[in-house]
Design a protein around this motif. Structure first.
Motif, short mmCIF file in Angstrom:
data_model
loop_
_atom_site.label_atom_id
_atom_site.label_comp_id
_atom_site.label_asym_id
_atom_site.label_seq_id
_atom_site.Cartn_x
_atom_site.Cartn_y
_atom_site.Cartn_z
N ASP A 28 33.29 45.07 45.48
CA ASP A 28 32.80 46.59 46.03
C ASP A 28 32.01 47.15 44.97
N GLU B 30 37.75 45.11 38.64
CA GLU B 30 39.35 44.66 38.52
C GLU B 30 39.15 43.40 37.45
N ALA C 127 43.67 44.02 45.26
CA ALA C 127 43.59 42.80 44.10
C ALA C 127 44.59 43.10 43.11
N ASP C 128 45.52 44.15 42.94
CA ASP C 128 46.25 44.31 41.73
C ASP C 128 47.67 43.71 42.18
N PRO D 294 39.59 43.27 48.47
CA PRO D 294 38.64 44.33 48.16
C PRO D 294 38.98 44.49 46.37
N GLN E 96 49.98 44.70 43.86
CA GLN E 96 51.29 45.54 43.78
C GLN E 96 51.76 45.24 45.00
N SER F 47 44.46 52.33 37.98
CA SER F 47 44.15 52.52 39.48
C SER F 47 42.77 52.98 39.53
N LYS F 48 42.05 52.30 40.74
CA LYS F 48 40.73 52.47 40.88
C LYS F 48 40.67 53.48 41.89
N LYS G 129 38.44 60.24 44.74
CA LYS G 129 38.42 59.22 45.78
C LYS G 129 39.58 59.46 46.90
N1 UDP Z 1 38.78 49.46 45.47
C1 UDP Z 1 37.69 49.20 46.09
N2 UDP Z 1 36.82 50.30 46.04
C2 UDP Z 1 36.98 51.37 45.50
C3 UDP Z 1 38.32 51.70 44.99
C4 UDP Z 1 39.24 50.69 44.89
O1 UDP Z 1 37.58 48.08 46.60
O2 UDP Z 1 36.20 52.29 45.15
C5 UDP Z 1 40.20 48.39 45.59
C6 UDP Z 1 40.72 47.94 44.24
O3 UDP Z 1 39.97 47.05 43.61
C7 UDP Z 1 42.11 47.58 44.91
C8 UDP Z 1 42.41 48.45 46.08
O4 UDP Z 1 41.19 48.77 46.43
O5 UDP Z 1 42.18 46.28 45.07
C9 UDP Z 1 43.22 49.57 45.74
O6 UDP Z 1 43.02 50.27 44.55
P1 UDP Z 1 44.04 50.63 43.75
O7 UDP Z 1 45.14 49.45 43.26
O8 UDP Z 1 43.30 50.92 42.29
O9 UDP Z 1 44.78 52.01 44.37
P2 UDP Z 1 46.08 52.34 44.01
O10 UDP Z 1 47.09 51.37 44.38
O11 UDP Z 1 46.34 52.97 42.85
O12 UDP Z 1 46.27 53.60 45.47
#
Ligand code: UDP
Ligand code: MG
Length: 329
Positions: free
Chosen positions: A55, A20, A109-110, A16, A112, A218-219, A224
């Motif tokens: 998304d 990004e 996608a990041d 997702p 991690q 972070s997204k 959210k």
């Molecule tokens: N993402 C998405 N829709 C949203 C928010 C996040 O598809 O409305 C995706 C984002 O691109 C990433 C994944 O969900 O691939 C996890 O998000 P993020 O890494 O920002 O979250 P964190 O690791 O900080 O919890």
């Protein structure tokens, strides 16, 4: 137990992406490289792919994804009509991917989540598991707030009777069979982490290290995250409603006792100077009532959304091509 011998699967990585642009080029390279290495090692079949789900990004993400897909058929791009949120985005990707794949792994996608854990996911799949959960080893890359809130949250979820797996985010493998089963769940309030363990397939857990985000930020905004947390509780458990009934019962007993005491005082002719008591009792009851109404309101809202039977996502465009051999590039 296991009904059939597994064959080497066609594997789809579902990724997702929401705004990004900073990370897309790097992740697409890393993910495609991993898929190619697995194909070469004979661990997955030649038709395996990376399927991005856009998304509703507002930046250049979609443009970059389309460029990647034009250069390399290993990439497929599903673009949603708007921003439906992480859970809906991975659902859209999984539902699309199950038409082609024997197994699907969802990954952020990041980058991690350690992509090398895929080998272990595949081992468990080959051993007959229908679902493999990626669980993070520790939370050293998280801030104090995220660490604390996560611990509290998983504790609360378990207390409320949810089957969530502690420290498992949405990095997981699902077989075609498990995905077909998931397709039967029509709920709008989607909390995959809670839902998938309740399906009850043979499953396994794989531990992996979490890294810092490759690029961007972070997204998952606080709002959210709060929404996801609330959905997690209210979509998996009605125990808060039961707790309200219990609370109501306790308050009822308490007020009975208070009434008896007041009556006895009155019969004995005692003059009660009860300003403090009156205030405390009325504030307490008022507070409890409002809190209870709020909790009930959450569920009523959920019921309202569910009864609409709205689609959980709308697909705008899809790019998918048969894999070309790219041995010599
Ligand atoms: N993402 C998405 N829709 C949203 C928010 C996040 O598809 O409305 C995706 C984002 O691109 C990433 C994944 O969900 O691939 C996890 O998000 P993020 O890494 O920002 O979250 P964190 O690791 O900080 O919890
Ligand atoms: Mg992340």
């Amino acid at each position: 137990m296991m009904d059939k011998e597994r064959t080497i699967p066609v594997l789809y990585l579902v990724v997702p992406c929401y705004n990004e642009e900073e990370v897309i080029e790097k992740s697409s390279r890393v993910l495609a490289d991993k898929i190619r290495r697995l194909i070469q090692a004979g661990r997955i079949a030649a038709g395996s792919k990376v399927m991005f789900v856009n998304d509703g990004s507002k930046d250049r993400t979609l443009e970059l994804l389309h460029r990647a897909a034009a250069q390399d058929t290993i990439f497929s791009v599903v673009s949603l009509a708007g921003n439906y949120g992480h859970q809906s985005a991975i659902l859209a990707g999984m539902m699309m991917a199950r038409q082609y794949a024997d197994a699907v792994v969802t990954i952020d996608a990041d980058l991690q989540q350690d992509i090398e854990a895929l080998d272990k996911f595949l081992e468990s799949y080959m051993a007959g598991c229908e679902v493999v959960y990626g669980v993070r080893n520790d939370r050293h890359s998280d801030g104090m707030f995220k660490k604390g809130s996560a611990t509290l949250y998983y504790g609360l979820m378990h207390l409320l009777g949810s089957k969530v797996i502690t420290n498992h985010a949405d990095y997981r493998l699902m077989s075609k069979k498990a995905l077909d089963a998931l397709a039967e769940y029509k709920e709008t309030n989607l909390f995959l982490r809670g839902l998938i363990p309740t399906m009850g397939f043979p499953s396994d857990v794989v531990y992996f290290d979490v890294k810092a985000r490759e690029a961007g930020h972070s997204k998952y905004t606080l709002s959210k995250m709060m929404t996801l947390a609330m959905d997690g509780i209210t979509s998996m458990s009605t125990r808060p409603l039961r707790m309200i009934s219990a609370l109501g019962f306790v308050v009822f007993i308490f007020s009975c006792i208070m009434s008896v005491i007041s009556l006895v005082d009155w019969v004995q002719g005692k003059n009660v100077p009860g300003y403090t008591t009156t205030m405390i009792v009325s504030l307490l009851i008022g507070g409890i009532t409002l809190l209870s109404l709020g909790i009930i309101g959450e569920y009523v809202g959920k019921i309202y959304m569910e009864t609409k039977h709205r689609p959980r996502y709308i697909i705008d465009t899809v790019v998918w091509k048969e894999n070309e051999h790219k041995e010599d590039s």
